[in-house]
Design a protein around this motif. Structure first.
Motif, short mmCIF file in Angstrom:
data_model
loop_
_atom_site.label_atom_id
_atom_site.label_comp_id
_atom_site.label_asym_id
_atom_site.label_seq_id
_atom_site.Cartn_x
_atom_site.Cartn_y
_atom_site.Cartn_z
N ASN A 109 0.85 -1.19 0.00
CA ASN A 109 0.00 0.00 0.00
C ASN A 109 0.88 1.24 0.00
OD1 ASN A 109 -2.63 -1.26 0.08
ND2 ASN A 109 -2.15 -1.88 2.17
N ILE A 110 0.82 1.99 -1.07
CA ILE A 110 1.68 3.16 -1.24
C ILE A 110 1.29 4.24 -0.24
CG2 ILE A 110 2.23 5.05 -2.82
CD1 ILE A 110 2.17 3.02 -5.09
N GLU A 111 2.30 4.78 0.42
CA GLU A 111 2.10 5.79 1.46
C GLU A 111 2.74 7.13 1.12
OE1 GLU A 111 1.00 7.81 4.48
OE2 GLU A 111 0.51 5.70 4.68
N THR A 112 3.84 7.12 0.37
CA THR A 112 4.60 8.35 0.15
C THR A 112 4.77 8.62 -1.34
OG1 THR A 112 6.73 7.19 0.16
CG2 THR A 112 5.89 7.96 2.28
N LYS A 113 5.14 9.85 -1.64
CA LYS A 113 5.35 10.23 -3.03
C LYS A 113 6.60 9.59 -3.61
CE LYS A 113 2.88 14.61 -2.55
NZ LYS A 113 2.97 16.10 -2.58
N ARG A 114 7.58 9.32 -2.76
CA ARG A 114 8.77 8.67 -3.30
C ARG A 114 8.46 7.25 -3.76
NH1 ARG A 114 13.01 7.22 1.60
NH2 ARG A 114 11.67 5.83 2.81
N ILE A 132 -3.05 1.75 -2.45
CA ILE A 132 -2.71 3.12 -2.04
C ILE A 132 -3.52 3.47 -0.80
CG2 ILE A 132 -4.48 4.25 -3.46
CD1 ILE A 132 -2.34 6.44 -4.00
N ARG A 133 -2.93 4.29 0.05
CA ARG A 133 -3.61 4.67 1.29
C ARG A 133 -4.34 6.00 1.12
NH1 ARG A 133 -0.97 4.33 7.33
NH2 ARG A 133 -2.83 4.92 8.53
N LEU A 134 -5.59 5.99 1.55
CA LEU A 134 -6.44 7.18 1.51
C LEU A 134 -6.40 7.88 2.86
CD1 LEU A 134 -8.71 8.86 0.05
CD2 LEU A 134 -10.34 7.23 1.05
N ASN A 135 -6.19 9.20 2.83
CA ASN A 135 -6.17 9.98 4.07
C ASN A 135 -7.56 10.06 4.68
OD1 ASN A 135 -6.50 12.95 5.37
ND2 ASN A 135 -4.42 12.21 5.68
N GLY A 181 -5.92 -2.09 -4.75
CA GLY A 181 -6.66 -1.98 -3.51
C GLY A 181 -6.53 -0.61 -2.87
N LEU A 182 -7.37 -0.40 -1.86
CA LEU A 182 -7.40 0.86 -1.12
C LEU A 182 -7.20 0.56 0.36
CD1 LEU A 182 -7.93 3.91 -1.65
CD2 LEU A 182 -10.31 3.49 -0.98
N HIS A 183 -6.28 1.30 0.96
CA HIS A 183 -5.94 1.15 2.38
C HIS A 183 -6.51 2.35 3.13
CE1 HIS A 183 -2.58 0.94 5.65
NE2 HIS A 183 -3.64 0.25 6.02
N ILE A 184 -7.34 2.10 4.15
CA ILE A 184 -8.00 3.22 4.85
C ILE A 184 -7.77 3.15 6.35
CG2 ILE A 184 -9.75 3.46 3.05
CD1 ILE A 184 -11.71 2.04 5.01
N HIS A 185 -6.67 2.55 6.78
CA HIS A 185 -6.45 2.40 8.22
C HIS A 185 -6.45 3.74 8.95
CE1 HIS A 185 -4.90 1.08 12.05
NE2 HIS A 185 -3.89 1.93 11.95
N ARG A 186 -7.30 3.84 9.94
CA ARG A 186 -7.33 4.96 10.87
C ARG A 186 -8.00 4.47 12.14
NH1 ARG A 186 -7.62 10.74 11.54
NH2 ARG A 186 -6.56 10.80 13.56
N THR A 187 -7.44 4.79 13.27
CA THR A 187 -7.99 4.32 14.54
C THR A 187 -8.64 5.47 15.29
OG1 THR A 187 -6.30 2.61 14.72
CG2 THR A 187 -7.46 3.21 16.73
N ALA A 188 -9.89 5.26 15.68
CA ALA A 188 -10.59 6.20 16.55
C ALA A 188 -10.54 5.68 17.98
CB ALA A 188 -12.04 6.36 16.11
N HIS A 189 -10.44 6.58 18.94
CA HIS A 189 -10.36 6.15 20.34
C HIS A 189 -11.59 5.34 20.75
CE1 HIS A 189 -6.65 8.21 21.12
NE2 HIS A 189 -7.15 9.41 20.86
N SER A 190 -12.72 5.64 20.14
CA SER A 190 -13.95 4.94 20.48
C SER A 190 -13.97 3.50 19.98
CB SER A 190 -15.16 5.68 19.89
OG SER A 190 -15.11 5.62 18.47
N ARG A 191 -13.23 3.25 18.88
CA ARG A 191 -13.23 1.93 18.24
C ARG A 191 -14.66 1.47 17.95
NH1 ARG A 191 -8.55 -1.40 21.64
NH2 ARG A 191 -7.11 0.34 21.83
#
Length: 397
Positions: A109-114, A132-135, A181-191
């Motif tokens: 999953n691509i994270e950076t421009k390099r 690729i990862r989506l913000n 594929g699309l990577h959307i990992h983000r963690t919320a404190h509430s889970r």
């Protein structure tokens, strides 16, 4: 491996691994996903617990290794993972390992421009797949789960600033690269289930916006695991499926990267009392050979799942502050009120401490401790504590 027959003979401080609990957690999430999805992947989060014994076991249970650096990538391979069973995330990829992973069929999953620039160095005689990862800005996606007014993220490409569109444009312009594929990992404190519902819905809208033909969605981690009053693996899986089905995307392979939910409950920590001082008329300081660094490296916990193991009956005292072995004044773990006085040789057993502890514990004044695995007839040592010899092994003196 060194074997110890009795719990009482374990050398403290030490971690204790329950492999049955780790396998139970992996199977629990696998079964929850398999109930709904034709294809799914459990990614064992190496950053959460990188003990080689656990990595090897996770691989045997058909989990993939989810890595976020070139060192973790090499560690996963050394622990027996084929590249096809490695998920490579994060900004700390090297060019060498990035290209090796893409060309070897890893989920990258691509994270950076390099990393986008490195795609030009792939051979032209074969088609390669990348994700690729989506913000994800939680304040925009799910305000109820946000930590503050602008719970933004430093990871992924933003669709708000057109950087996601630019990255997609570059990838589709390459004749030898396919966006898989699309990577959307983000963690919320509430889970919370609500957060995953909204974040996946946002991802689906982005997929439709750009007409992406994908094979997987990587929803990342951040799930609850063992707590009876929290969402279950099946409830998370049901939520994923519900949202994807609403968008006609339920055919996608769903990748999850549970860290805490897999490894927290399978590790305990055992420490021993080495001193007890009465500093005020009704206050004792109890010093143990463990440290808050061992079980709470973020220094955020206000309580622990712990049990005091007394050798002999002692009088009840008003207040005891249980502390660690370091020379730091703030190395204090918890307070006992109106409880029997802990004495030298008594032990404290902490449960549910497998996540981000061994990976983040600093080697401050005392180096990494023993790790034992619990077996039917006793315990086996699977990582020997470091001494000064291990500490200086690659240093010049």
């Amino acid at each position: 491996m060194e074997r110890i027959s009795r719990y009482e003979d374990l050398i403290t401080p030490c971690f204790i691994l329950n492999t049955e609990e780790l396998v139970r957690s992996i199977h629990g999430y696998q079964n929850a996903l398999n109930n709904l999805f034709e294809k799914s992947v459990i990614g064992y989060s190496v950053k959460t617990n990188s003990t080689p014994y656990c990595l090897k076991l996770a691989g045997k249970e058909e989990a993939y290794a989810e890595v976020v650096s070139y060192d973790e990538y090499e560690l996963a391979k050394l622990c027996g993972f084929e590249q096809e069973h490695i998920i490579y995330n994060g900004p700390m990829k090297s060019k060498e390992t990035f290209l090796d992973a893409v060309m070897s069929g890893a989920i990258v999953n691509i994270e950076t421009k390099r990393e986008l620039a490195w795609l030009y160095e792939l051979p032209q005689n074969k088609i390669f797949k990348v994700g690729i990862r989506l913000n994800i800005n939680i304040s925009h996606i799910s305000p109820e789960d946000a930590d503050g007014d602008n719970d933004n993220s430093r990871f992924g490409f933003s669709d708000d600033t057109m950087e996601f569109a630019d990255a997609i444009g570059l990838i589709v312009s390459l004749s030898n690269v396919v966006l898989d594929g699309l990577h959307i990992h983000r963690t919320a404190h509430s889970r919370s289930l609500r957060f995953y519902k909204k974040s996946i819905n946002y991802a689906c809208e982005v997929i439709k916006k750009y007409g992406l033909q994908l094979n997987y969605i990587d929803v990342g981690g951040g799930y609850f695991g063992i707590f009876s009053d929290k969402p279950t693996f099946q409830q998370y899986s049901d939520t994923f499926y519900e949202v994807l089905r609403q968008h006609g995307l339920e055919r996608l392979c769903v990748i999850v990267e549970p860290g805490n939910a897999l490894v927290a409950s399978c590790y305990d920590f055992l420490s021993e009392v080495i001193d007890a001082k009465r500093v005020e008329s009704e206050c004792w300081f109890i010093t143990t050979d463990g440290s808050r660094n061992d079980i709470d490296p973020f220094f955020k916990k206000s309580s622990y799942l712990n049990e005091e193991l007394y050798q002999v009956e002692t009088p009840v005292v008003k207040k005891q502050i249980v502390s660690g072995c370091t020379c730091l004044e703030y190395d204090r773990l918890y307070t006992l009120t109106d409880r029997p006085l802990l004495s030298v040789g008594d032990r404290i057993h902490y449960k549910n401490v497998g996540a981000y502890t061994m990976c983040l514990t600093p080697m401050f004044i005392r180096y990494i401790p023993n790790i034992y695995v619990r077996e039917i007839d006793g315990y086996s040592l699977i990582r020997e504590k470091w001494t000064a010899e291990e500490y200086i092994q690659k240093s010049k003196i």
